[in-house]
Design a protein around this motif. Structure first.
Motif, PDB file in Angstrom:
ATOM      1  N   GLU A 108      29.397  46.997 -18.663  1.00  0.00           N
ATOM      2  CA  GLU A 108      29.228  46.110 -17.311  1.00  0.00           C
ATOM      3  C   GLU A 108      30.427  46.065 -16.512  1.00  0.00           C
ATOM      4  O   GLU A 108      30.420  46.316 -15.532  1.00  0.00           O
ATOM      5  CB  GLU A 108      28.577  44.729 -17.737  1.00  0.00           C
ATOM      6  N   GLY A 109      31.525  45.819 -16.980  1.00  0.00           N
ATOM      7  CA  GLY A 109      32.880  45.554 -16.130  1.00  0.00           C
ATOM      8  C   GLY A 109      33.240  46.959 -15.675  1.00  0.00           C
ATOM      9  O   GLY A 109      33.491  46.933 -14.491  1.00  0.00           O
ATOM     10  N   ALA A 110      33.337  47.986 -16.495  1.00  0.00           N
ATOM     11  CA  ALA A 110      33.371  49.540 -15.917  1.00  0.00           C
ATOM     12  C   ALA A 110      32.731  50.005 -14.835  1.00  0.00           C
ATOM     13  O   ALA A 110      33.082  50.471 -13.836  1.00  0.00           O
ATOM     14  CB  ALA A 110      33.503  50.203 -17.219  1.00  0.00           C
ATOM     15  N   ARG A 111      31.347  49.579 -15.095  1.00  0.00           N
ATOM     16  CA  ARG A 111      30.101  50.042 -14.375  1.00  0.00           C
ATOM     17  C   ARG A 111      30.332  49.374 -12.866  1.00  0.00           C
ATOM     18  O   ARG A 111      30.416  49.939 -11.767  1.00  0.00           O
ATOM     19  CB  ARG A 111      28.723  49.925 -14.901  1.00  0.00           C
ATOM     20  N   THR A 112      30.640  47.859 -13.018  1.00  0.00           N
ATOM     21  CA  THR A 112      30.730  47.137 -11.644  1.00  0.00           C
ATOM     22  C   THR A 112      31.812  47.720 -11.001  1.00  0.00           C
ATOM     23  O   THR A 112      31.808  47.605  -9.693  1.00  0.00           O
ATOM     24  CB  THR A 112      30.595  45.718 -12.158  1.00  0.00           C
ATOM     25  N   ALA A 113      32.981  47.667 -11.508  1.00  0.00           N
ATOM     26  CA  ALA A 113      34.084  48.051 -11.034  1.00  0.00           C
ATOM     27  C   ALA A 113      33.961  49.594 -10.245  1.00  0.00           C
ATOM     28  O   ALA A 113      34.519  49.621  -8.863  1.00  0.00           O
ATOM     29  CB  ALA A 113      35.473  48.025 -11.915  1.00  0.00           C
ATOM     30  N   ALA A 114      33.379  50.467 -10.898  1.00  0.00           N
ATOM     31  CA  ALA A 114      33.050  51.690 -10.150  1.00  0.00           C
ATOM     32  C   ALA A 114      32.437  51.688  -9.147  1.00  0.00           C
ATOM     33  O   ALA A 114      32.706  52.313  -8.026  1.00  0.00           O
ATOM     34  CB  ALA A 114      32.711  52.766 -11.342  1.00  0.00           C
ATOM     35  N   SER A 115      31.392  51.022  -9.361  1.00  0.00           N
ATOM     36  CA  SER A 115      30.413  50.800  -7.954  1.00  0.00           C
ATOM     37  C   SER A 115      31.166  50.170  -6.663  1.00  0.00           C
ATOM     38  O   SER A 115      31.112  50.399  -5.666  1.00  0.00           O
ATOM     39  CB  SER A 115      29.319  50.060  -8.441  1.00  0.00           C
ATOM     40  N   ASP A 116      31.942  49.012  -7.228  1.00  0.00           N
ATOM     41  CA  ASP A 116      32.587  48.067  -6.116  1.00  0.00           C
ATOM     42  C   ASP A 116      33.584  48.982  -5.431  1.00  0.00           C
ATOM     43  O   ASP A 116      33.824  48.846  -4.065  1.00  0.00           O
ATOM     44  CB  ASP A 116      33.191  47.112  -6.732  1.00  0.00           C
ATOM     45  N   PHE A 117      34.440  49.697  -6.169  1.00  0.00           N
ATOM     46  CA  PHE A 117      35.391  50.676  -5.458  1.00  0.00           C
ATOM     47  C   PHE A 117      35.067  52.002  -5.132  1.00  0.00           C
ATOM     48  O   PHE A 117      36.015  52.824  -4.651  1.00  0.00           O
ATOM     49  CB  PHE A 117      36.717  50.530  -6.420  1.00  0.00           C
ATOM     50  N   GLY A 118      33.807  52.456  -5.372  1.00  0.00           N
ATOM     51  CA  GLY A 118      33.296  53.827  -5.138  1.00  0.00           C
ATOM     52  C   GLY A 118      34.097  54.736  -5.803  1.00  0.00           C
ATOM     53  O   GLY A 118      34.392  55.601  -5.082  1.00  0.00           O
ATOM     54  N   ILE A 119      34.217  54.779  -6.954  1.00  0.00           N
ATOM     55  CA  ILE A 119      34.935  55.715  -7.783  1.00  0.00           C
ATOM     56  C   ILE A 119      34.084  56.055  -9.146  1.00  0.00           C
ATOM     57  O   ILE A 119      33.087  55.192  -9.421  1.00  0.00           O
ATOM     58  CB  ILE A 119      36.179  55.190  -8.301  1.00  0.00           C
ATOM     59  N   PRO A 120      34.403  57.049  -9.816  1.00  0.00           N
ATOM     60  CA  PRO A 120      33.567  57.404 -10.992  1.00  0.00           C
ATOM     61  C   PRO A 120      33.382  56.383 -12.053  1.00  0.00           C
ATOM     62  O   PRO A 120      34.759  55.984 -12.240  1.00  0.00           O
ATOM     63  CB  PRO A 120      34.038  58.700 -11.057  1.00  0.00           C
ATOM     64  N   GLU A 121      32.403  56.319 -12.651  1.00  0.00           N
ATOM     65  CA  GLU A 121      32.448  55.441 -13.809  1.00  0.00           C
ATOM     66  C   GLU A 121      33.109  56.032 -14.877  1.00  0.00           C
ATOM     67  O   GLU A 121      32.804  57.181 -15.425  1.00  0.00           O
ATOM     68  CB  GLU A 121      30.873  55.048 -14.186  1.00  0.00           C
ATOM     69  N   PRO A 122      34.071  55.428 -15.648  1.00  0.00           N
ATOM     70  CA  PRO A 122      34.732  56.184 -16.732  1.00  0.00           C
ATOM     71  C   PRO A 122      33.937  56.318 -17.931  1.00  0.00           C
ATOM     72  O   PRO A 122      32.787  55.609 -18.284  1.00  0.00           O
ATOM     73  CB  PRO A 122      35.790  54.815 -17.019  1.00  0.00           C
ATOM     74  N   VAL A 123      34.568  57.064 -18.935  1.00  0.00           N
ATOM     75  CA  VAL A 123      33.977  57.449 -20.181  1.00  0.00           C
ATOM     76  C   VAL A 123      34.092  56.088 -20.973  1.00  0.00           C
ATOM     77  O   VAL A 123      35.582  55.545 -21.031  1.00  0.00           O
ATOM     78  CB  VAL A 123      34.315  58.650 -20.660  1.00  0.00           C
ATOM     79  N   THR A 124      33.421  55.434 -21.823  1.00  0.00           N
ATOM     80  CA  THR A 124      33.630  54.350 -22.430  1.00  0.00           C
ATOM     81  C   THR A 124      33.340  54.834 -23.953  1.00  0.00           C
ATOM     82  O   THR A 124      32.372  55.215 -24.362  1.00  0.00           O
ATOM     83  CB  THR A 124      32.731  53.227 -22.208  1.00  0.00           C
ATOM     84  N   LEU A 125      34.377  54.431 -24.783  1.00  0.00           N
ATOM     85  CA  LEU A 125      34.474  54.895 -26.171  1.00  0.00           C
ATOM     86  C   LEU A 125      34.745  53.402 -27.189  1.00  0.00           C
ATOM     87  O   LEU A 125      35.350  52.988 -26.889  1.00  0.00           O
ATOM     88  CB  LEU A 125      35.605  55.750 -26.475  1.00  0.00           C
ATOM     89  N   GLY A 126      33.784  53.717 -28.276  1.00  0.00           N
ATOM     90  CA  GLY A 126      34.053  52.876 -29.063  1.00  0.00           C
ATOM     91  C   GLY A 126      34.862  53.417 -30.325  1.00  0.00           C
ATOM     92  O   GLY A 126      34.797  54.376 -30.872  1.00  0.00           O
ATOM     93  N   ILE A 127      35.980  52.561 -30.820  1.00  0.00           N
ATOM     94  CA  ILE A 127      36.928  52.919 -31.925  1.00  0.00           C
ATOM     95  C   ILE A 127      35.942  52.505 -33.234  1.00  0.00           C
ATOM     96  O   ILE A 127      35.589  51.435 -33.367  1.00  0.00           O
ATOM     97  CB  ILE A 127      38.215  52.112 -31.923  1.00  0.00           C
ATOM     98  N   THR A 128      35.946  53.575 -34.094  1.00  0.00           N
ATOM     99  CA  THR A 128      35.112  53.229 -35.362  1.00  0.00           C
ATOM    100  C   THR A 128      36.212  52.908 -36.327  1.00  0.00           C
ATOM    101  O   THR A 128      36.478  51.787 -36.641  1.00  0.00           O
ATOM    102  CB  THR A 128      34.267  54.650 -35.843  1.00  0.00           C
ATOM    103  N   VAL A 129      36.543  53.966 -37.298  1.00  0.00           N
ATOM    104  CA  VAL A 129      37.601  53.725 -38.146  1.00  0.00           C
ATOM    105  C   VAL A 129      38.996  54.391 -37.755  1.00  0.00           C
ATOM    106  O   VAL A 129      38.754  55.579 -37.466  1.00  0.00           O
ATOM    107  CB  VAL A 129      37.284  54.028 -39.706  1.00  0.00           C
ATOM    108  N   LEU A 130      39.891  53.609 -37.695  1.00  0.00           N
ATOM    109  CA  LEU A 130      41.377  54.604 -37.211  1.00  0.00           C
ATOM    110  C   LEU A 130      41.458  55.664 -38.217  1.00  0.00           C
ATOM    111  O   LEU A 130      41.506  55.616 -39.299  1.00  0.00           O
ATOM    112  CB  LEU A 130      42.332  53.524 -37.339  1.00  0.00           C
ATOM    113  N   THR A 131      42.151  56.725 -37.681  1.00  0.00           N
ATOM    114  CA  THR A 131      42.323  57.985 -38.631  1.00  0.00           C
ATOM    115  C   THR A 131      43.572  57.699 -39.579  1.00  0.00           C
ATOM    116  O   THR A 131      43.831  58.502 -40.456  1.00  0.00           O
ATOM    117  CB  THR A 131      42.643  59.072 -37.757  1.00  0.00           C
TER     118      THR A 131
END
Length: 244
Positions: A108-131
């Motif tokens: 929600e935070g990334a999507r709203t900021a991208a819309s507010d500032f007219g920039i592409p929405e970033p890729v959002t990634l979940g860390i699973t188990v550290l390598t």
């Protein structure tokens, strides 16, 4: 959002990790300009220099993977994702163990900021188990599931939260590709060419094997950044990928 990764050349799916100081980061960026498309800024750089280092590298034409691994209450993570997006992150991370509401807040935070500032929405990634972790170190944290089971459970939750994908070992990439589908981002650290040291990574494969396993992007740091000739090391990896 950068959804057309499958159409990109191998060199444009390698993310060079800059775990160093500002001067070295800028030197590496200048050397790799015209060769690499992505650079990773982690805690080492960002905690010392803040958003300024993002601006400087973006000005040089790079896409930025801002790897700060958010893990906090949903309100804080929503704000962090919004700020990271505003500052120019093209890709950002959070620990999936933070839970479903936290990951949803990040989206929600990334999507709203991208819309507010007219920039592409970033890729959002979940860390699973550290390598850097294996079954034994995972067990010391109280997790009784196997590494594979834990990765699968957290990736499923990341998908439910609406994240673009996950960060995971290339060894888990095949099960994640099946679980998350053909378009998901599966970003894999723990990638080492046969001619490079493993360092502190426990679950590793070669770059070619990581792509074959289903990775969308590879994070490679020291084999490139600590090489006598970083550009030559980067191009050697690209050549091996193209030949494979």
């Amino acid at each position: 959002m950068l959804e057309n990764w499958k159409d990109e050349a191998p060199r444009d799916r390698i993310i060079v990790a800059l775990d160093c100081d500002r001067a070295r980061a800028l030197d590496l960026a200048d050397m790799l300009s015209g060769h690499a498309a992505w650079l990773k800024i982690g805690m080492t750089l960002f905690y010392k220099l803040g958003p300024q280092i993002v601006y400087e590298l973006k000005e040089r034409g790079f896409k930025i993977f801002l790897d700060l691994k958010f893990h906090d209450i949903p309100h804080q993570v929503r704000g962090a994702a919004s700020s990271a997006t505003h500052n120019g992150a093209d890709m950002l991370t959070m620990h999936a163990v933070g839970g479903l509401p936290m990951m949803q807040a990040a989206v929600e935070g990334a999507r709203t900021a991208a819309s507010d500032f007219g920039i592409p929405e970033p890729v959002t990634l979940g860390i699973t188990v550290l390598t850097s972790m294996n079954a034994e170190t995972l067990a010391t944290t109280g997790v009784t599931r196997s590494v594979e089971e834990q990765v699968r459970a957290l990736a499923s939750m990341a998908k439910e939260a609406g994240l673009s994908g996950v960060v995971a070992s290339p060894l888990e990439a095949p099960i994640l590709r099946e679980l998350l589908g053909p378009n998901a981002f599966i970003v894999t650290p723990g990638v080492r060419p046969t001619w490079a040291s493993k360092g502190d990574q426990s679950r590793v494969t070669t770059p070619a094997m990581a792509f074959e396993n289903g990775a969308s992007h590879l994070v490679i740091g020291r084999p490139i950044t600590e090489a006598d000739d970083p550009v030559a090391a980067f191009e050697r990896i690209v050549s091996e990928l193209e030949e494979a």
